[in-house]
Design an enzyme around this catalytic site. Sequence first.
Site, PDB file in Angstrom:
ATOM      1  N   CYS A  26       0.826  -1.099   0.097  1.00 14.76           N
ATOM      2  CA  CYS A  26       0.068  -0.018  -0.023  1.00 14.76           C
ATOM      3  C   CYS A  26       0.973   1.263   0.109  1.00 14.76           C
ATOM      4  CB  CYS A  26      -0.774   0.031   1.084  1.00 14.76           C
ATOM      5  SG  CYS A  26      -1.794  -1.359   1.398  1.00 14.76           S
ATOM      6  N   GLY A  52      -0.666   0.865  -5.102  1.00 18.69           N
ATOM      7  CA  GLY A  52      -2.103   0.237  -4.510  1.00 18.69           C
ATOM      8  C   GLY A  52      -3.212   0.831  -5.533  1.00 18.69           C
ATOM      9  N   ASN A 126       0.651   0.520   5.967  1.00 18.98           N
ATOM     10  CA  ASN A 126       1.291  -0.494   4.943  1.00 18.98           C
ATOM     11  C   ASN A 126       2.083  -1.382   5.504  1.00 18.98           C
ATOM     12  OD1 ASN A 126       4.026   0.715   2.946  1.00 18.98           O
ATOM     13  ND2 ASN A 126       2.748  -1.081   2.719  1.00 18.98           N
ATOM     14  N   GLY A 127       1.536  -2.670   5.157  1.00 18.98           N
ATOM     15  CA  GLY A 127       2.259  -3.801   5.760  1.00 18.98           C
ATOM     16  C   GLY A 127       1.415  -4.812   6.217  1.00 18.98           C
ATOM     17  N   CYS A 260      12.372  -4.509   3.270  1.00 19.15           N
ATOM     18  CA  CYS A 260      12.187  -5.422   2.212  1.00 19.15           C
ATOM     19  C   CYS A 260      12.934  -5.045   1.263  1.00 19.15           C
ATOM     20  CB  CYS A 260      10.677  -5.255   1.877  1.00 19.15           C
ATOM     21  SG  CYS A 260      10.094  -5.905   0.531  1.00 19.15           S
ATOM     22  N   TYR A 266      11.628  -4.076  -7.277  1.00 20.78           N
ATOM     23  CA  TYR A 266      10.168  -3.887  -8.156  1.00 20.78           C
ATOM     24  C   TYR A 266       9.432  -2.993  -7.517  1.00 20.78           C
ATOM     25  CZ  TYR A 266       5.651  -5.139  -9.985  1.00 20.78           C
ATOM     26  OH  TYR A 266       4.292  -5.162 -10.455  1.00 20.78           O
ATOM     27  N   SER A 307       8.977  -1.979 -15.076  1.00 24.59           N
ATOM     28  CA  SER A 307       9.703  -2.394 -13.883  1.00 24.59           C
ATOM     29  C   SER A 307      11.360  -2.698 -14.110  1.00 24.59           C
ATOM     30  CB  SER A 307       9.067  -3.146 -12.953  1.00 24.59           C
ATOM     31  OG  SER A 307       8.808  -4.447 -13.480  1.00 24.59           O
ATOM     32  N   ASP A 369      14.255  -9.172 -16.845  1.00 21.73           N
ATOM     33  CA  ASP A 369      12.924  -9.119 -16.299  1.00 21.73           C
ATOM     34  C   ASP A 369      13.379  -9.029 -14.709  1.00 21.73           C
ATOM     35  OD1 ASP A 369      10.484  -8.482 -15.457  1.00 21.73           O
ATOM     36  OD2 ASP A 369       9.694 -10.365 -16.180  1.00 21.73           O
ATOM     37  N   ASP A 370      12.563  -8.221 -13.914  1.00 24.00           N
ATOM     38  CA  ASP A 370      12.712  -7.937 -12.426  1.00 24.00           C
ATOM     39  C   ASP A 370      12.785  -9.391 -11.636  1.00 24.00           C
ATOM     40  OD1 ASP A 370      10.021  -7.812 -11.306  1.00 24.00           O
ATOM     41  OD2 ASP A 370      10.194  -6.194 -12.907  1.00 24.00           O
ATOM     42  N   CYS A 406       5.886 -14.352   0.838  1.00 21.61           N
ATOM     43  CA  CYS A 406       5.944 -13.417   1.660  1.00 21.61           C
ATOM     44  C   CYS A 406       4.776 -13.442   2.830  1.00 21.61           C
ATOM     45  CB  CYS A 406       6.029 -11.908   0.981  1.00 21.61           C
ATOM     46  SG  CYS A 406       6.237 -10.630   2.188  1.00 21.61           S
ATOM     47  N   CYS A 456      15.631  -7.952   4.601  1.00 17.92           N
ATOM     48  CA  CYS A 456      14.805  -9.303   4.552  1.00 17.92           C
ATOM     49  C   CYS A 456      14.988  -9.734   3.102  1.00 17.92           C
ATOM     50  CB  CYS A 456      13.383  -9.200   4.915  1.00 17.92           C
ATOM     51  SG  CYS A 456      12.231 -10.458   4.703  1.00 17.92           S
ATOM     52  N   CYS A 459      11.743 -14.129   0.697  1.00 24.46           N
ATOM     53  CA  CYS A 459      10.997 -14.990  -0.348  1.00 24.46           C
ATOM     54  C   CYS A 459      12.112 -15.370  -1.170  1.00 24.46           C
ATOM     55  CB  CYS A 459      10.455 -13.970  -1.025  1.00 24.46           C
ATOM     56  SG  CYS A 459      11.176 -12.471  -1.277  1.00 24.46           S
TER      57      CYS A 459
HETATM   58  S1  SF4 Z   1       9.758 -11.922   1.868  1.00 25.22           S
HETATM   59 FE1  SF4 Z   1      10.519 -10.857   0.325  1.00 25.22          FE
HETATM   60  S2  SF4 Z   1       8.604  -9.558  -0.269  1.00 25.22           S
HETATM   61 FE2  SF4 Z   1       8.327 -10.003   1.789  1.00 25.22          FE
HETATM   62  S3  SF4 Z   1       9.307  -8.496   3.097  1.00 25.22           S
HETATM   63 FE3  SF4 Z   1      11.036  -9.998   2.744  1.00 25.22          FE
HETATM   64  S4  SF4 Z   1      12.013  -9.422   0.872  1.00 25.22           S
HETATM   65 FE4  SF4 Z   1      10.173  -8.424   0.901  1.00 25.22          FE
END
Ligand code: SF4
Length: 494
Positions: A26, A52, A126-127, A260, A266, A307, A369-370, A406, A456, A459
């Site tokens: 968001c 969003g 947002n989250g 993140c 992206y 992107s 591509d990303d 995620c 993080c 994913c």
């Molecule tokens: S899991 Fe991937 S998309 Fe989710 S917060 Fe971590 S880095 Fe971002």
Amino acid sequence: MSIFAPGGSAPEQAATPGDDRFHEECGIFGVHGHPEAAKLAFYGLYALQHRGQESAGIAAADGHALRVHRGMGLVAEVFGPLDLARLEGHLAIAHNRYSTYGQVNLVNAQPLVVNCRAGMLGVAHNGNLVNAGELRRGMESEGSIFQSTSDTEVVLHLAARSRARDLVGMLRDALAHIRGAGSFLFATERALVAYRDPHGFRPLAIGKLGGATLFASETCAFDLIDATFERDVAPGELIVVDESGTQHLRVGGEQARHQCIFEHIYFARPDSKVFGENVDRARRRSGKQLAREHPVEADIVISVPDSSNTAALGYAQVAGLKYEIGLIRNHYVGRTFIDPEPGMRSFGVRVKFNPVVGVLRGRRVVVVDDSIVRGTTMRKLVRMLRLAGALEVHLRIASPPIAWPCFYGIDTPSRAELLAARASREEMRTALGVDSLGYLSLEGLRTCVEDPQNYCTACFDGHYPVDPFGTGEPDALRRASLEPAPESPAPRSP
Ligand code: SF4
């Protein structure tokens, strides 16, 4: 059995044609100390529209009342001049929503506003709160009644139940109970409060416009209104802005950062600064590193717009190849797209992307591509490029294979639907129909950002920094998974 679908039924159709992406969370925007606060919030939301597109809302206050207007659709569809004129006041919070928790309907559109002991209280978030369900069930069993299915409402209930005597105490109590990812803006009739979770998963920047204080998910929202970027809200920082000035407080102690990294890959606009870094720079570095890890003999480099444009430029620069526009994107495909009648040939991915035949015919093409989520769109794009005359198609992905979902505010399919969770690199190459396939390694991605230890990457590697299931084990999904871990995304030439 197709590797595009467990059980053999291919999920060919994503949400909209050509839509096989992680979805942005968001966008939030706040302003205090400006006579046209709602109008500024409108422009802020406009700049954050990419985060969003399902609903938009603004809550504005003039010292006596907090008024809100929300609607389904894009910012420009939700607000007209009369709506903005009704939102009088010097402070406002605003929200663009892409639902990550809760259903898609107006009840869940934000800002949410309630009347509580502290007066009117609005919130834009947002989250994603990983313990929202558990907290909600506990409060419902004690008689609380929820209006929405959004995790954000849980925070309002927690604040309303606090025994603290003032708003700041109520919010601190509420925020101390939540776990997961969250950048928040709260508004009362007189005060604006900003908060970023202690791990800093989601971005939140502070800006200035004359004497007004602004907050935004990304700095591109400040650029549009000629505001200046001051700094990021620090993880765990609670900032209260009212007529008496600005207070900077903390909720909880210092914790490790888990920003993140997908914001750089992206989500964020390349003209934004997030987590203190220029997105364009990180994205361009990812393309350059990708070219170092996966060089190939080819004639041209093209991107999957928009992107991937920046990463493709980086790739072309290091590879010494010409960057060309080989795909044209239709920017107006969205929620309102009507599928062709039965019997008509499906438009498929062509609705969103069309190849430039003159660029592609007879060429050996590197496509950058990303990321790849399910792979359904990419397979169709590759087919389209070959039909347009590309001699060879070499696919380069400016991020490691996505093999884990995620839980921190990004809309992702289940692990079973993620292409990289189910297939080896060679199986993916064959299924996508490309001559070669190269992903950026996780080590390579880490070189693209400053302070990689602050990010993080769950994913990609399945190491969840915050327990998504309340089991006390952050890596519970990885441990519980019966599937083997995906192959190591180490650098590898095709
Ligand atoms: S899991 Fe991937 S998309 Fe989710 S917060 Fe971590 S880095 Fe971002």
